[in-house]
Design an enzyme around this catalytic site. Structure first.
Site, PDB file in Angstrom:
ATOM      1  N   LYS A 255     -13.622 -29.748  -4.898  1.00 49.47           N
ATOM      2  CA  LYS A 255     -13.000 -30.829  -4.129  1.00 49.47           C
ATOM      3  C   LYS A 255     -13.729 -31.084  -2.820  1.00 49.47           C
ATOM      4  CE  LYS A 255      -8.421 -31.221  -6.063  1.00 49.47           C
ATOM      5  NZ  LYS A 255      -7.009 -31.364  -5.877  1.00 49.47           N
TER       6      LYS A 255
ATOM      7  N   LYS B 117     -12.318 -32.251 -16.905  1.00 50.86           N
ATOM      8  CA  LYS B 117     -10.847 -32.299 -16.882  1.00 50.86           C
ATOM      9  C   LYS B 117     -10.299 -33.677 -16.497  1.00 50.86           C
ATOM     10  CE  LYS B 117      -8.264 -30.988 -13.443  1.00 50.86           C
ATOM     11  NZ  LYS B 117      -6.981 -30.887 -12.745  1.00 50.86           N
TER      12      LYS B 117
ATOM     13  N   LYS C 103      -5.561 -36.921 -12.129  1.00 48.59           N
ATOM     14  CA  LYS C 103      -4.827 -38.112 -11.683  1.00 48.59           C
ATOM     15  C   LYS C 103      -5.561 -38.866 -10.590  1.00 48.59           C
ATOM     16  CE  LYS C 103      -1.181 -35.421  -9.867  1.00 48.59           C
ATOM     17  NZ  LYS C 103      -1.676 -34.394  -8.936  1.00 48.59           N
TER      18      LYS C 103
HETATM   19  P1  ATP Z   1      -5.736 -34.091  -8.592  1.00 48.96           P
HETATM   20  O1  ATP Z   1      -6.549 -35.136  -9.299  1.00 48.96           O
HETATM   21  O2  ATP Z   1      -4.939 -34.619  -7.450  1.00 48.96           O
HETATM   22  O3  ATP Z   1      -6.494 -32.827  -8.315  1.00 48.96           O
HETATM   23  P2  ATP Z   1      -4.635 -33.157 -11.073  1.00 48.96           P
HETATM   24  O4  ATP Z   1      -4.445 -34.271 -12.032  1.00 48.96           O
HETATM   25  O5  ATP Z   1      -5.814 -32.266 -11.307  1.00 48.96           O
HETATM   26  O6  ATP Z   1      -4.613 -33.697  -9.594  1.00 48.96           O
HETATM   27  P3  ATP Z   1      -2.629 -31.275 -10.177  1.00 48.96           P
HETATM   28  O7  ATP Z   1      -1.582 -31.868  -9.303  1.00 48.96           O
HETATM   29  O8  ATP Z   1      -3.704 -30.444  -9.548  1.00 48.96           O
HETATM   30  O9  ATP Z   1      -3.287 -32.374 -11.106  1.00 48.96           O
HETATM   31  O10 ATP Z   1      -1.935 -30.409 -11.286  1.00 48.96           O
HETATM   32  C1  ATP Z   1      -0.585 -30.430 -11.675  1.00 48.96           C
HETATM   33  C2  ATP Z   1      -0.398 -29.554 -12.888  1.00 48.96           C
HETATM   34  O11 ATP Z   1      -0.967 -30.210 -14.012  1.00 48.96           O
HETATM   35  C3  ATP Z   1      -1.100 -28.203 -12.774  1.00 48.96           C
HETATM   36  O12 ATP Z   1      -0.344 -27.241 -13.448  1.00 48.96           O
HETATM   37  C4  ATP Z   1      -2.396 -28.423 -13.467  1.00 48.96           C
HETATM   38  O13 ATP Z   1      -2.953 -27.239 -13.953  1.00 48.96           O
HETATM   39  C5  ATP Z   1      -1.950 -29.362 -14.603  1.00 48.96           C
HETATM   40  N1  ATP Z   1      -3.052 -30.216 -15.033  1.00 48.96           N
HETATM   41  C6  ATP Z   1      -3.713 -31.121 -14.290  1.00 48.96           C
HETATM   42  N2  ATP Z   1      -4.646 -31.746 -15.012  1.00 48.96           N
HETATM   43  C7  ATP Z   1      -4.571 -31.213 -16.254  1.00 48.96           C
HETATM   44  C8  ATP Z   1      -5.295 -31.429 -17.459  1.00 48.96           C
HETATM   45  N3  ATP Z   1      -6.254 -32.321 -17.533  1.00 48.96           N
HETATM   46  N4  ATP Z   1      -4.946 -30.716 -18.549  1.00 48.96           N
HETATM   47  C9  ATP Z   1      -3.945 -29.809 -18.489  1.00 48.96           C
HETATM   48  N5  ATP Z   1      -3.241 -29.542 -17.392  1.00 48.96           N
HETATM   49  C10 ATP Z   1      -3.542 -30.226 -16.277  1.00 48.96           C
END
Ligand code: ATP
Ligand code: LTN
Length: 327
Positions: A111, A192, A195
């Protein structure tokens, strides 16, 4: 009864990755464990946010929790910033965490490369996460694989603290889903789904329209072999579609791979789109009902009251053990 706890940041619209990696697990376990589900909004400001948008997203994410099946009668639901003990405990834990171990966090490395002015908060983020978990003596923390290292840091901090000051914290364990621990980007299935992705074609958002969901899935990157089997290393696009199907249809990867073994890529994509759409439209309908009902505030008020009491007791125990204040 064992305790389970997790939270999803209101840093953007939730994706199906968040649903599968974070929320679905809580829905599954809420019948077995005492469940805590919160909104980690303090974590979200580690990256600059627009205040008005952030405020809207906080209540919206709670309505989504409910719409996705988080039962307010089985979960304590609350907002991190409304409970002052999280940030206070985090400071004490920071003073019991080494620079070396905090510097090993891979999410910070990723990040910090993407933002211009990296805040100190982005670096100490995993320690605040440890405070979120340890304040409530959570036994299990359901997360996607990207958060596993953070939960392991929380474990290490808890073990060190207990050794130094006497048994204070429960040692938490991460719970990683068997299927869908890492849903991949549709246009680049080696990375991955997230969002906060700049390319919206990479992610399926829970609040996407049916038309957008279908378009995104139909244009997902695959390969040129036109044979369907599960091989994440050599066929990441197909493996990702099979994983998404498996999570939404509640079937194992083996069952899904066998179902589609004679199909072509077009058919697979259409069926993936169908199962995602049918699940998501149902969630969207419930989401609107919750958002317009006023029940979200009521649930948060109750949750907040309950967790403040639990957190206060744990925090005061920590103050006593560390020798702070007059308690
Ligand atoms: P950001 O883009 O803001 O980093 P993110 O989409 O990676 O956000 P988080 O808020 O960090 O999401 O994660 C929320 C939950 O969803 C966590 O438990 C994380 O491990 C899970 N998660 C996020 N993205 C994925 C994915 N692509 N597959 C499975 N689990 C996910
Ligand atoms: N870092 C997590 C959100 C989060 C969390 C937590 C998850 C903050 N505190 C405590 C589980 C337990 C994320 O970005 N998904």
């Amino acid at each position: 009864m064992k305790r389970i706890l997790t939270g999803l940041q209101p840093s953007g619209e939730l994706t199906i990755g968040n649903l599968i990696g974070g929320i679905k697990q809580m829905v599954k376990y809420q019948n077995e464990y005492e469940s805590f589900m919160f909104v980690p909004d303090l974590h979200t400001i580690t990256i600059p946010q627009d205040p008005e948008t952030l405020k809207k997203r906080i209540k919206s994410i709670v309505a989504l929790y409910l719409a996705c099946g988080i039962d307010p009668n089985k979960n304590t639901i609350y907002i991190q910033s409304e409970n002052l003990y999280h940030a206070n405990l985090s400071w004490i834990l920071e003073c019991n965490t080494y620079m070396g171990e905090a510097s090993r966090m891979t999410q910070f490395k990723d990040k910090s490369q993407k933002v211009k002015n990296v805040s100190v908060g982005l670096f100490t983020y995993p320690i605040l996460m440890a405070a979120d978990i340890l304040l409530y003596d959570a036994d299990y923390v359901p997360v996607g694989i990207d958060q596993k290292q953070h939960v392991e840091l929380a474990r290490d901090i808890a073990i060190r603290f207990n050794n130094k000051y006497g048994k204070t914290f429960t040692i938490p364990e991460p719970l990683i889903p068997q299927v869908g621990a890492k849903i991949m980007k549709l246009q680049d299935p080696t990375k991955k789904m997230s969002k906060s992705d700049e390319n919206i074609k990479n992610s399926i958002f829970i609040l996407d329209t049916e038309e957008d969901i279908r378009k995104k899935i139909m244009s997902a990157v695959t390969d040129s072999e036109n044979k369907i089997y599960y091989d994440p290393e050599n066929k990441p696009g197909i493996a990702n579609l099979l994983t998404i199907y498996s999570a939404f249809a509640n079937l194992s990867i083996e069952e899904v791979a066998s179902k589609f073994k004679e199909a072509n890529y077009g058919t697979l994509k259409k069926e993936v789109a169908d199962v995602v759409v049918s699940n998501i439209l149902d969630i969207q309908k419930k989401y609107q009902e919750y958002l317009n009902s006023g029940i979200v505030d009521q649930i948060l008020d109750e949750g907040n009251k309950k967790v403040n009491q639990i957190a206060k007791e744990k925090y005061e125990e920590v103050l006593r053990k560390v020798g702070l204040g007059r308690i």
